[in-house]
Design a protein around this motif. Structure first.
Motif, PDB file in Angstrom:
ATOM      1  N   LYS A 241      53.431  25.754  37.995  1.00 24.63           N
ATOM      2  CA  LYS A 241      52.866  25.107  39.175  1.00 24.63           C
ATOM      3  C   LYS A 241      52.594  23.610  38.999  1.00 24.63           C
ATOM      4  CE  LYS A 241      52.612  28.806  41.746  1.00 24.63           C
ATOM      5  NZ  LYS A 241      53.428  28.922  42.986  1.00 24.63           N
ATOM      6  N   GLY A 242      52.430  23.157  37.734  1.00 26.76           N
ATOM      7  CA  GLY A 242      52.154  21.740  37.554  1.00 26.76           C
ATOM      8  C   GLY A 242      51.548  21.447  36.203  1.00 26.76           C
ATOM      9  N   PHE A 243      51.188  20.157  35.994  1.00 32.74           N
ATOM     10  CA  PHE A 243      50.621  19.794  34.701  1.00 32.74           C
ATOM     11  C   PHE A 243      49.465  18.804  34.844  1.00 32.74           C
ATOM     12  CE2 PHE A 243      54.146  16.575  34.840  1.00 32.74           C
ATOM     13  CZ  PHE A 243      53.440  15.413  34.523  1.00 32.74           C
ATOM     14  N   LEU A 244      48.679  18.744  33.765  1.00 30.73           N
ATOM     15  CA  LEU A 244      47.471  17.933  33.691  1.00 30.73           C
ATOM     16  C   LEU A 244      47.455  17.258  32.326  1.00 30.73           C
ATOM     17  CD1 LEU A 244      44.479  17.358  34.823  1.00 30.73           C
ATOM     18  CD2 LEU A 244      43.835  19.426  33.569  1.00 30.73           C
ATOM     19  N   VAL A 245      47.349  15.914  32.286  1.00 29.92           N
ATOM     20  CA  VAL A 245      47.327  15.203  31.002  1.00 29.92           C
ATOM     21  C   VAL A 245      46.197  14.187  30.982  1.00 29.92           C
ATOM     22  CG1 VAL A 245      49.738  15.482  30.321  1.00 29.92           C
ATOM     23  CG2 VAL A 245      49.115  13.620  31.862  1.00 29.92           C
ATOM     24  N   GLY A 246      45.611  14.005  29.793  1.00 34.53           N
ATOM     25  CA  GLY A 246      44.509  13.070  29.643  1.00 34.53           C
ATOM     26  C   GLY A 246      44.772  12.022  28.578  1.00 34.53           C
ATOM     27  N   ASN A 247      44.353  10.773  28.850  1.00 30.72           N
ATOM     28  CA  ASN A 247      44.545   9.645  27.927  1.00 30.72           C
ATOM     29  C   ASN A 247      45.922   9.743  27.282  1.00 30.72           C
ATOM     30  OD1 ASN A 247      41.441  10.050  28.146  1.00 30.72           O
ATOM     31  ND2 ASN A 247      41.741   7.952  27.434  1.00 30.72           N
ATOM     32  N   ALA A 248      46.901   9.825  28.142  1.00 36.17           N
ATOM     33  CA  ALA A 248      48.248  10.220  27.746  1.00 36.17           C
ATOM     34  C   ALA A 248      49.161   9.031  27.497  1.00 36.17           C
ATOM     35  CB  ALA A 248      48.862  11.107  28.836  1.00 36.17           C
ATOM     36  N   VAL A 249      49.930   9.121  26.428  1.00 37.49           N
ATOM     37  CA  VAL A 249      51.017   8.178  26.195  1.00 37.49           C
ATOM     38  C   VAL A 249      52.076   8.433  27.271  1.00 37.49           C
ATOM     39  CG1 VAL A 249      52.834   7.484  24.581  1.00 37.49           C
ATOM     40  CG2 VAL A 249      50.571   8.140  23.713  1.00 37.49           C
ATOM     41  N   ILE A 250      52.337   7.440  28.097  1.00 36.64           N
ATOM     42  CA  ILE A 250      53.270   7.630  29.215  1.00 36.64           C
ATOM     43  C   ILE A 250      54.467   6.699  29.119  1.00 36.64           C
ATOM     44  CG2 ILE A 250      53.538   7.517  31.732  1.00 36.64           C
ATOM     45  CD1 ILE A 250      50.584   8.246  31.989  1.00 36.64           C
ATOM     46  N   ASP A 251      54.224   5.426  28.858  1.00 37.04           N
ATOM     47  CA  ASP A 251      55.297   4.438  28.903  1.00 37.04           C
ATOM     48  C   ASP A 251      54.988   3.345  27.887  1.00 37.04           C
ATOM     49  OD1 ASP A 251      57.607   3.163  30.738  1.00 37.04           O
ATOM     50  OD2 ASP A 251      56.139   1.602  30.234  1.00 37.04           O
ATOM     51  N   ASP A 252      55.906   3.096  26.959  1.00 35.46           N
ATOM     52  CA  ASP A 252      55.649   2.161  25.860  1.00 35.46           C
ATOM     53  C   ASP A 252      55.267   0.761  26.361  1.00 35.46           C
ATOM     54  OD1 ASP A 252      56.334   4.254  24.257  1.00 35.46           O
ATOM     55  OD2 ASP A 252      58.091   3.291  23.342  1.00 35.46           O
ATOM     56  N   TYR A 253      56.014   0.251  27.312  1.00 37.19           N
ATOM     57  CA  TYR A 253      55.760  -1.104  27.804  1.00 37.19           C
ATOM     58  C   TYR A 253      54.354  -1.226  28.376  1.00 37.19           C
ATOM     59  CZ  TYR A 253      56.041  -5.268  30.735  1.00 37.19           C
ATOM     60  OH  TYR A 253      55.791  -6.474  31.327  1.00 37.19           O
ATOM     61  N   HIS A 254      53.979  -0.294  29.223  1.00 35.17           N
ATOM     62  CA  HIS A 254      52.662  -0.357  29.851  1.00 35.17           C
ATOM     63  C   HIS A 254      51.548   0.007  28.878  1.00 35.17           C
ATOM     64  CE1 HIS A 254      55.411   0.051  33.361  1.00 35.17           C
ATOM     65  NE2 HIS A 254      54.655  -0.944  33.762  1.00 35.17           N
TER      66      HIS A 254
END
Length: 460
Positions: A213-226
């Protein structure tokens, strides 16, 4: 050794077949994995829990260790969703962090031997499945030694999917149940990557076994540049580094430095670390545990600004408790006698980490378009993967806003802030560090309840 109930299973299953209670062949392993008692546990335990191994690659002999904790009987576990929780690192244990000091029902006392019940355990809202991943982390192992120094994102995701397929066969009563994936930190890679595999392999199936159904992430590494932009900005705006070092970091480190830092970037990061001093970077306003410096890892994690393991005193308690032979026996763990102590994080796995895509944003776009529920939360006192990095990454998705930035409340006090986009909800938790449920357990519980109900955080 055969379980004493093993010989009774066929008769029991025939007896209950008309109720659809069990599948004889598949539930034998379920009975074997049932935990009857953990050393030091409190007396008033009202839920069932299981642990053991699932082999994800027969040829290599890779087996992943899990701990599954159902909702209490009084809360109707058969009606509750299932959540898979993953910690990051890469190389850190979901048992050590997620289960033992964050969202699990059992937390470890300072003696390292006894447990107490977490009043804000997430198993009051959902059935929880913790996975030590990849092989080489915690109790998970491989019979192919080279596996431990060739880990990477892709194999981790494929092995986790293989685990899920086999786990649902072992626990068929959870097939078709609402299923979510959650995690934090470098699980900001694990969670969307595994989510993408589940989503893609469910395509064309009318009633998929893994009812994702979906996902939940916290203080997550998402994008190297940002991550770079947001992390350096957080350090500077929170007075942790000088103006000159802030400028130097921008010159010396770019998005490529996340996986291959230049000598100039390493020097800039070292200067920044010295300027920050003896703080806990994972919770900048929390005094570090006594003698923390003696336990700090010399080598950093996959990202050069990330120390691999959050190291409050609670980590020490896990290190002691899960190395007790009686605890391992009760958990059906370490059955192959791994040639090293159980550890909260694996230096070997982390230091030799291989493939790591620079951005998760393409996966976010794919899964948002698919209509899956996606929430991202951030503790605002974390300087390792800070709220500024998360906000820059989400802004890069250029999603339309449904509900603009607003404070949410817990008993009349601001618990944080939230913004609802088309396809994604961002939530901050005030005063929380890298491990939000550790520092703000009640607010994290409220956050999960809102996520599962798909409702905004309370605005009053």
């Amino acid at each position: 050794m055969r379980h004493p109930l093993h010989s009774l299973l066929p008769a029991l299953c025939w007896a209950f077949l008309f109720l659809g209670v069990c599948n004889c062949l598949k539930n034998a392993d379920q009975v074997r994995d049932r935990i009857t008692h953990l050393p030091g546990q409190p007396a008033n335990v009202e839920f069932s829990h299981y642990s053991g191994y699932v082999t994800v690659n027969e040829t290599a002999g890779r087996a992943l260790f899990y701990w599954f904790i159902e909702s209490p009987a009084s809360r109707n576990p058969e009606k509750r969703p299932l959540i898979l929780w993953l910690n990051g690192g890469p190389g850190c244990s979901s048992i050590a962090y997620g289960a033992a000091e964050e969202i699990g029902p059992f937390h470890i006392k300072s003696d390292g031997k006894t447990l107490y019940l977490n009043p804000y355990s997430w198993n009051k809202l959902a059935n929880l499945l913790f996975l030590e991943s990849p092989a080489g982390v915690g109790f998970s192992y491989s019979n192919t030694t080279s596996d431990l120094n060739t880990s990477g994102d892709q194999r981790t995701a494929e092995d986790a999917y293989a685990f899920l397929v086999k786990w649902f066969d072992r626990f068929p009563q959870y097939k078709y149940r609402d299923f979510y994936i959650a995690g934090e930190s470098y699980a900001g890679h694990y969670v969307p990557q595994l989510s993408q595999i589940v989503y893609q392999r469910n395509k064309g199936i009318k009633n998929p076994v893994i009812n994702f159904k979906g996902f939940l992430v916290g203080n997550a590494v998402i994008d190297d540049y940002h991550d770079y932009i947001g992390t350096f900005e957080y350090w500077w705006t929170h007075g942790l580094i000088s103006d000159s070092t802030y400028k130097y970091l921008h010159i010396a480190c770019d998005s490529e430095s996340a996986t291959h830092p230049s000598s100039d970037c390493i020097r800039a990061l070292s200067i920044a670390e010295r300027e920050q001093g003896n703080i806990d970077p994972y919770s900048i306003y929390t005094p570090p545990c006594a003698n923390t410096s003696a336990l700090q890892h010399n080598l950093r994690g996959h990202y050069p600004w990330m120390s691999r393991a959050y190291d409050p005193c609670t980590e020490r308690y896990s290190q002691f408790y899960f190395n007790i032979p009686e605890v391992q026996k009760a958990l059906h763990a370490n059955v192959t006698r791994i040639p090293y102590p159980w550890a909260t994080c694996s230096d070997l796995v982390s230091n030799y980490w291989g493939d790591s895509p620079v951005s998760m944003l393409p996966i976010y776009r794919e899964l948002i378009a698919a209509g899956l529920r996606i929430w991202v939360f951030s503790g605002d006192t974390d300087s390792v993967v800070p709220v500024t990095a998360t906000r820059y990454s989400i802004d890069a998705l250029k999603l339309p806003t449904v509900a603009n930035w607003y404070p949410w409340y817990d008993n009349g006090k601001v618990g944080g802030w939230s913004q609802i986009y088309k396809g994604l909800t961002l939530v901050t938790v005030t005063g929380a560090g890298h491990e939000v449920p550790l520092h703000r357990p009640r607010q994290a519980f409220i956050l999960l309840r809102s996520f599962l109900e798909n409702k905004p955080l309370p605005n009053a």
